[in-house]
Scaffold this active site. Sequence first.
Site, PDB file in Angstrom:
ATOM      1  N   GLU A  61      57.404  12.599   6.599  1.00 22.80           N
ATOM      2  CA  GLU A  61      56.766  13.031   7.855  1.00 22.80           C
ATOM      3  C   GLU A  61      55.294  13.360   7.608  1.00 22.80           C
ATOM      4  O   GLU A  61      54.804  14.443   7.934  1.00 22.80           O
ATOM      5  CB  GLU A  61      57.538  14.203   8.487  1.00 22.80           C
ATOM      6  CG  GLU A  61      58.955  13.792   8.856  1.00 22.80           C
ATOM      7  CD  GLU A  61      59.694  14.715   9.828  1.00 22.80           C
ATOM      8  OE1 GLU A  61      59.205  15.826  10.109  1.00 22.80           O
ATOM      9  OE2 GLU A  61      60.764  14.301  10.317  1.00 22.80           O
ATOM     10  N   GLU A  78      66.467  10.112   8.561  1.00 27.78           N
ATOM     11  CA  GLU A  78      66.826  11.407   9.160  1.00 27.78           C
ATOM     12  C   GLU A  78      67.302  11.150  10.577  1.00 27.78           C
ATOM     13  O   GLU A  78      66.549  10.616  11.400  1.00 27.78           O
ATOM     14  CB  GLU A  78      65.643  12.386   9.176  1.00 27.78           C
ATOM     15  CG  GLU A  78      65.353  12.985   7.818  1.00 27.78           C
ATOM     16  CD  GLU A  78      64.302  14.102   7.845  1.00 27.78           C
ATOM     17  OE1 GLU A  78      64.249  14.858   8.836  1.00 27.78           O
ATOM     18  OE2 GLU A  78      63.550  14.194   6.868  1.00 27.78           O
TER      19      GLU A  78
HETATM   20  O1  AHR Z   1      65.977  17.979   8.585  1.00 25.06           O
HETATM   21  C1  AHR Z   1      65.143  19.044   8.894  1.00 25.06           C
HETATM   22  C2  AHR Z   1      63.675  18.629   8.952  1.00 25.06           C
HETATM   23  O2  AHR Z   1      63.487  17.743   9.997  1.00 25.06           O
HETATM   24  C3  AHR Z   1      63.130  17.902   7.759  1.00 25.06           C
HETATM   25  O3  AHR Z   1      62.730  18.750   6.748  1.00 25.06           O
HETATM   26  C4  AHR Z   1      61.953  17.182   8.331  1.00 25.06           C
HETATM   27  O4  AHR Z   1      61.666  15.989   7.641  1.00 25.06           O
HETATM   28  C5  AHR Z   1      62.326  16.965   9.778  1.00 25.06           C
HETATM   29  O5  AHR Z   1      61.351  17.381  10.633  1.00 25.06           O
END
Ligand code: AHR
Length: 489
Positions: free
Chosen positions: A174, A297
Site C-alpha cells: 500500500e 488482501e
Molecule cells: O489487513 C489490515 C490492513 O489493511 C493492512 O495492514 C493494510 O495493508 C490494509 O490497509
Amino acid sequence: MKASIHVDARHPGVKISKNLYGQFSEHLGRCIYNGLFVGEDSPIPNVRGIRSDVVKALKEARVPLLRWPGGCFADEYHWQDGIGPKENRKRMVNTNWGGVVEDNSFGTHEFMDLCEQVGCEPYINANVGSGTVREMAEWVEYLNSSGDSSVVRQRWANGRKDPFHVKYLGIGNESWGCGGNMTPEYYAGAYRQYQTFCRTYGDDKLYRIACGPSENDWHWTETLMKQAGKYMDGLTLHYYTVPNGNWKEKGSATEFDGDMFYETLKRAGRMEELISGHLAIMDRYDKDHKVQLLVDEWGTWFDVEPGTNPGFLYQQNTMRDALVASLTLDIFNRHADRLGLCCIAQIVNVLQAMVLTEGEKMVLTPTYHVFSLYADHQDADLLDCAVFADTIPGGLRQVSASASMKDGAVTLTLSNLHAEEGAEVLVNVEGMEHAAVCGRILHGDMHAMNTFDAASCVAPAEFTDFSLTQRGLLVKLPACSVAALTFRA
Ligand code: AHR
C-alpha cells in the site's frame, strides 16, 4: 426459486493455482502473537513456539501460501531486528496497530518454521516505505543465497545452513497509503530501483511483486504498468468488503439486518468488476500476459468486537462471511487464467479470519469451513460453469458457483445467497452424466457463528439433498448455504 447450472467437463481449462487460496498474516493485534505464536514456554501446546492446534487446522484446510509480515507493518519492519538470539532482539512499538510493544520474537526463522509446519509457501512482503534498497537486497540474500557472504554466514550462525528458497517477494505494501503515501509515478520509480537489487539465487527465480491499486484506482494500475510493468511478475490489488462503504462506521460483524446482509454480498461481488477492470488496463501494456494480478488482501472489514482494542481489528465471523468467501472464491476461480495468488485478510484473529483463539481455546470460523469445502479446486483444471438464476436484492444472482476437474473427478461448489429462501438447482455436468455424486454442505441462519462456548454451531455436514431426474441432478440448497459436490465417473 429455481435455478440451473451447466458444467462442461469435456473441455478442462486452465489450472486454478492453489495459491488463489492463500492467506495473510501480519504483526497486527493477536494474529502473530497468541494466534500463531505463543512462545516455547507457553502451556499451550506448541512446536518451537508455534501453536500446534492452529497448525493442525491450517494443514487440514490445505493452506497453500502465507504472506507476512504485513500489511502496513511491512513498511516499518526491519528484518535484522527479528533474527539471532531472542534476548538480543530489538524492541519496537507497533505504531500502525495499537501502539503495542513488538519484541521481534517472531522473525524470519520463526515465519519460515511456521510455513514448513503448515506445509505452505512463504510470501515475504519487504519494506520500501522506511527501508533501504540494501536492506531489502540483503534480506533476499539471507533467505535464498548459498554463497559464502557475511549475510549468509549470519543465517548459518542462526541455525539454518540451507537457503529457504523463497519465491514470492512483495516490494512495498500500500505504497499509496501507509506504505509511504507515494504517488504512482514516484512508487513506479522506487519499485524499478528496489527490484533491480533483489536477485535470483540459484534456480529459485524470484517472483517480484509490485504494490498495486486499492479498489478502483485505475490510474495507479495504468501508471505502474506503463512505467514498471516489464520489471514485475505480479501486481497486487487490495479490496475489502465494508458492508455500508462507510469506513468510519462499518457496522457490526454479528448484528445486521437483511438489508445489510444483501448490501454486504453486493459489495463483495464488486470483486468481479475490479479484477476485470484492472486486467483490462494491464492488457494494454502486457499483451502477452506476463504480469499476473494478485489480490493479496481481501475480505470483510467490520467494526471491532465491542470491548476489544480498536487497533487489533478483531471481528467475529458468521454465515454472512462464509457467503462473502464462497462468492469471492468463485470469482477467483473464474479468473484463474490471470490471477497468480490471493490472500484473505487475515489468517487468525484479524478481520475475516479462518481461526479465532482465546487463550488455549480455538474456533474455526464459517470462513474456514468454506476454504475447506473449496480445497479440491486447488491446482484443478477450471471448467466452464454457466449459472442461470434469479437475482437477490442488490442484483447478484441468487446462486453462485464454480467448477473444476482433477484426477477425473469434478468439484462443483455452489452457494445459495438468499438469507431465507431455498433454491432448487438443476445441475448438468456434460461428460459426467453417469457419475456418482457425493456432497458436503455448510449452512445456517445468516447470523450463525462459532464461539468459544459453542464452537461447532456452523460446521460442514454430509449433503444428500439431491436426486437424479430426467433433466439432470436436482439439488435442493437451503437458504444461506455453501455446498461442494464431487462427481466421480
Ligand atoms: O489487513 C489490515 C490492513 O489493511 C493492512 O495492514 C493494510 O495493508 C490494509 O490497509
